[in-house]
Design a protein around this motif. Structure first.
Motif, short mmCIF file in Angstrom:
data_model
loop_
_atom_site.label_atom_id
_atom_site.label_comp_id
_atom_site.label_asym_id
_atom_site.label_seq_id
_atom_site.Cartn_x
_atom_site.Cartn_y
_atom_site.Cartn_z
N TRP A 133 1.61 -4.19 1.39
CA TRP A 133 2.53 -3.75 1.66
C TRP A 133 3.43 -2.87 0.55
O TRP A 133 3.52 -3.69 -0.37
CB TRP A 133 3.40 -3.53 2.56
CG TRP A 133 2.71 -3.54 3.92
CD1 TRP A 133 2.04 -4.35 4.51
CD2 TRP A 133 2.59 -2.00 5.18
NE1 TRP A 133 1.28 -4.08 5.77
CE2 TRP A 133 1.50 -2.73 5.92
CE3 TRP A 133 2.94 -1.45 4.98
CZ2 TRP A 133 1.35 -1.97 7.06
CZ3 TRP A 133 2.98 -0.08 6.19
CH2 TRP A 133 1.72 -0.52 6.82
N PHE A 134 4.03 -1.61 0.00
CA PHE A 134 4.76 -1.41 -0.68
C PHE A 134 6.13 -0.62 -0.14
O PHE A 134 5.48 0.16 0.60
CB PHE A 134 3.65 -0.18 -1.95
CG PHE A 134 3.07 -1.13 -3.20
CD1 PHE A 134 1.36 -1.64 -2.25
CD2 PHE A 134 3.47 -1.85 -4.25
CE1 PHE A 134 0.91 -2.34 -3.04
CE2 PHE A 134 2.06 -2.83 -5.18
CZ PHE A 134 1.02 -3.07 -4.35
N GLU A 143 7.18 0.06 -4.95
CA GLU A 143 8.19 -0.92 -5.58
C GLU A 143 7.38 -2.44 -4.46
O GLU A 143 6.78 -1.22 -3.63
CB GLU A 143 8.87 -2.29 -5.59
CG GLU A 143 9.64 -2.04 -3.87
CD GLU A 143 11.41 -3.58 -3.99
OE1 GLU A 143 11.34 -3.08 -5.13
OE2 GLU A 143 11.85 -2.13 -3.33
N PHE A 144 6.40 -3.05 -4.95
CA PHE A 144 5.69 -4.06 -3.70
C PHE A 144 6.09 -5.31 -2.72
O PHE A 144 7.70 -5.32 -3.10
CB PHE A 144 4.77 -5.58 -4.97
CG PHE A 144 4.12 -6.46 -4.36
CD1 PHE A 144 5.02 -7.92 -4.05
CD2 PHE A 144 2.77 -6.56 -3.50
CE1 PHE A 144 4.32 -8.53 -3.74
CE2 PHE A 144 2.69 -7.45 -2.96
CZ PHE A 144 2.96 -8.22 -2.55
N VAL A 145 5.40 -5.28 -1.71
CA VAL A 145 6.45 -5.46 -0.99
C VAL A 145 6.19 -6.99 -0.28
O VAL A 145 6.47 -7.96 -0.05
CB VAL A 145 7.05 -5.00 0.38
CG1 VAL A 145 7.66 -5.24 1.66
CG2 VAL A 145 8.09 -3.61 0.26
N ALA A 146 4.82 -7.03 0.01
CA ALA A 146 4.17 -8.04 0.64
C ALA A 146 2.59 -8.05 0.27
O ALA A 146 1.77 -6.66 0.43
CB ALA A 146 3.94 -8.09 2.02
N TYR A 148 4.36 2.15 2.70
CA TYR A 148 2.58 2.69 2.22
C TYR A 148 1.93 1.65 2.59
O TYR A 148 2.80 0.25 1.93
CB TYR A 148 2.47 3.32 1.38
CG TYR A 148 3.99 4.18 0.01
CD1 TYR A 148 4.81 4.40 -0.02
CD2 TYR A 148 3.28 5.06 0.25
CE1 TYR A 148 5.66 5.16 -0.19
CE2 TYR A 148 3.76 6.40 0.11
CZ TYR A 148 4.95 6.99 -0.75
OH TYR A 148 5.91 7.35 -0.38
N CYS A 149 0.95 1.45 3.05
CA CYS A 149 -0.16 0.59 3.29
C CYS A 149 -1.61 0.76 1.34
O CYS A 149 -1.28 2.00 1.30
CB CYS A 149 -1.06 0.90 4.03
SG CYS A 149 -2.63 -0.47 4.39
N ALA A 150 -1.57 0.06 1.26
CA ALA A 150 -2.40 -0.30 0.31
C ALA A 150 -3.29 -1.19 0.05
O ALA A 150 -3.66 -1.85 0.79
CB ALA A 150 -1.90 -0.43 -1.36
N ALA A 151 -4.91 -0.81 -0.19
CA ALA A 151 -6.21 -1.72 -0.41
C ALA A 151 -6.79 -1.67 -1.65
O ALA A 151 -7.20 -0.35 -2.28
CB ALA A 151 -6.58 -0.96 0.97
N GLY A 152 -6.88 -3.07 -2.23
CA GLY A 152 -7.10 -3.72 -3.75
C GLY A 152 -8.03 -4.77 -3.96
O GLY A 152 -8.53 -5.18 -2.68
N GLN A 204 0.08 7.92 3.23
CA GLN A 204 0.08 9.00 3.17
C GLN A 204 2.10 7.43 2.94
O GLN A 204 3.22 8.85 3.34
CB GLN A 204 0.15 9.90 4.09
CG GLN A 204 -1.13 10.25 4.00
CD GLN A 204 -1.19 11.14 2.45
OE1 GLN A 204 -0.17 11.96 2.11
NE2 GLN A 204 -1.87 10.60 2.37
N GLY A 205 2.85 6.98 4.22
CA GLY A 205 3.37 6.09 4.16
C GLY A 205 4.39 6.45 5.45
O GLY A 205 4.43 7.76 5.77
#
Length: 122
Positions: free
Chosen positions: A36-37, A46-49, A95-99, A114-115
């Motif tokens: 999560w950002f 920014e990075f959150v978790a 925002y959710c992110a995958a990587g 998309q947030g």
């Protein structure tokens, strides 16, 4: 391709709680680190978790450590962020992110949602 859709944002008072969810489709997220950002007005994202693919290791920004908890359910293809003791400075689009790890390296993020807006009133 992975599509990520966030939900659970909203307006909450100072000290309140919210739970964000991220639903993935297109591919199973079990091989991705997830995170999560957030982006506040006038600031960089920014990075959150973050959480590793198995869910055994979690990572947090200092500003949220002890208040936020990230979790994942690879069977359901979802990632969640439980946010407690919210503060006005947590107001942002999340925002959710995958990587892949480390998620703090921007080139390691393959997919973004998309947030969802989180607003904490004082």
């Amino acid at each position: 391709q992975v599509q990520l859709v966030e939900s659970g944002g909203g307006l909450v008072q100072d000290g309140g709680s919210l739970r964000l969810s991220c639903a993935a489709s297109g591919r199973n997220i079990s091989t991705y680190a997830m995170g999560w950002f957030r982006r506040s007005p006038g600031k960089e994202r920014e990075f959150v978790a973050g959480i590793n693919w198995r869910g055994t290791n979690t990572y947090y920004a200092d500003s949220v450590k002890g208040r936020f908890t990230i979790s994942r359910d690879n069977t359901a293809n979802t990632v969640s962020l439980q946010m407690n003791s919210l503060k006005p400075e947590d107001t942002a689009v999340y925002y959710c992110a995958a990587g892949s790890l480390p998620l703090t390296r921007s080139r390691n993020i393959g997919y973004w949602g998309q947030g969802t807006q989180v607003t904490v009133s004082s």
